[in-house]
Design an enzyme around this catalytic site. Sequence first.
Site, PDB file in Angstrom:
ATOM      1  N   LYS A  32       0.937  -1.191   0.075  1.00 17.14           N
ATOM      2  CA  LYS A  32       0.011   0.099  -0.134  1.00 17.14           C
ATOM      3  C   LYS A  32       0.742   1.403  -0.018  1.00 17.14           C
ATOM      4  O   LYS A  32       2.047   1.210   0.360  1.00 17.14           O
ATOM      5  CB  LYS A  32      -1.094  -0.036   1.276  1.00 17.14           C
TER       6      LYS A  32
ATOM      7  N   TYR B  64     -12.403  -1.789  -3.946  1.00 16.07           N
ATOM      8  CA  TYR B  64     -13.067  -1.852  -2.482  1.00 16.07           C
ATOM      9  C   TYR B  64     -14.497  -1.684  -2.680  1.00 16.07           C
ATOM     10  O   TYR B  64     -14.975  -1.455  -1.504  1.00 16.07           O
ATOM     11  CB  TYR B  64     -12.270  -0.984  -1.613  1.00 16.07           C
TER      12      TYR B  64
ATOM     13  N   ASN C 183      -1.963   0.017   7.219  1.00 15.52           N
ATOM     14  CA  ASN C 183      -1.354  -1.161   7.633  1.00 15.52           C
ATOM     15  C   ASN C 183      -0.437  -2.158   6.486  1.00 15.52           C
ATOM     16  O   ASN C 183      -0.255  -3.203   6.400  1.00 15.52           O
ATOM     17  CB  ASN C 183      -2.413  -2.212   7.963  1.00 15.52           C
TER      18      ASN C 183
ATOM     19  N   HIS D 159      -2.259  -5.506   1.598  1.00 15.11           N
ATOM     20  CA  HIS D 159      -3.650  -6.066   1.118  1.00 15.11           C
ATOM     21  C   HIS D 159      -3.458  -7.290   0.972  1.00 15.11           C
ATOM     22  O   HIS D 159      -2.463  -7.959   0.359  1.00 15.11           O
ATOM     23  CB  HIS D 159      -4.261  -5.053  -0.026  1.00 15.11           C
TER      24      HIS D 159
ATOM     25  N   GLU E 195      -9.951  -9.913  -7.640  1.00 18.80           N
ATOM     26  CA  GLU E 195      -8.957  -8.827  -7.621  1.00 18.80           C
ATOM     27  C   GLU E 195      -7.778  -9.155  -8.572  1.00 18.80           C
ATOM     28  O   GLU E 195      -7.276  -8.016  -8.846  1.00 18.80           O
ATOM     29  CB  GLU E 195      -8.259  -8.858  -5.965  1.00 18.80           C
TER      30      GLU E 195
END
Length: 139
Positions: free
Chosen positions: A11, A51, A114, A117, A128
């Site tokens: 990310k 998302y 975080n 993914h 995805e």
Amino acid sequence: MATERTFAIIKPDAVGRNLQGEILARIIKAGFKIIAIKSMRLTKEEASGFYAVHRDRPFFGELTDFMSSGKIFAMVLEADGAISKWRETMGATDPKRASPGTIRRDLGSSIQMNCTHGSDAPETAAFEMSYFFSGLELI
Ligand code: IDP
Ligand code: MG
């Protein structure tokens, strides 16, 4: 366990902190084969499509702003039981709750930032992977 593929992202928070090398080293060390990888910056619309399952969650706007805030590395990883194995390598969503030695615990800064993914099921992994990569890129 059967050979399986999952979809992963490094990310914008991690790329911004130049942690992609550290995270790729952990991926290799954990035993994944990197089938495909590319660096790109998502638009807000592209992040929203990715998302879409979270569109009704209160953090959706913030999440899609974050995911379009800088470069990411999108990847397809292969291993026996890759989907659960990658979720275990990443750790829990909230770095504070993740086990020591996981990517999110060691490197994550918040429940949003975080670092990585990972797909959560075979159906989401298929969606995805195809959102980011063509069939030709996955041979
Ligand atoms: P996951 O990434 O562990 O599968 P999800 O619940 O699918 O977790 O949430 C997707 C992403 O949305 C998380 O990785 C995180 O970046 C962000 N997120 C999840 N919960 C929150 C929250 O409560 N506040 C802000 N961002 C969140
Ligand atoms: Mg998820």
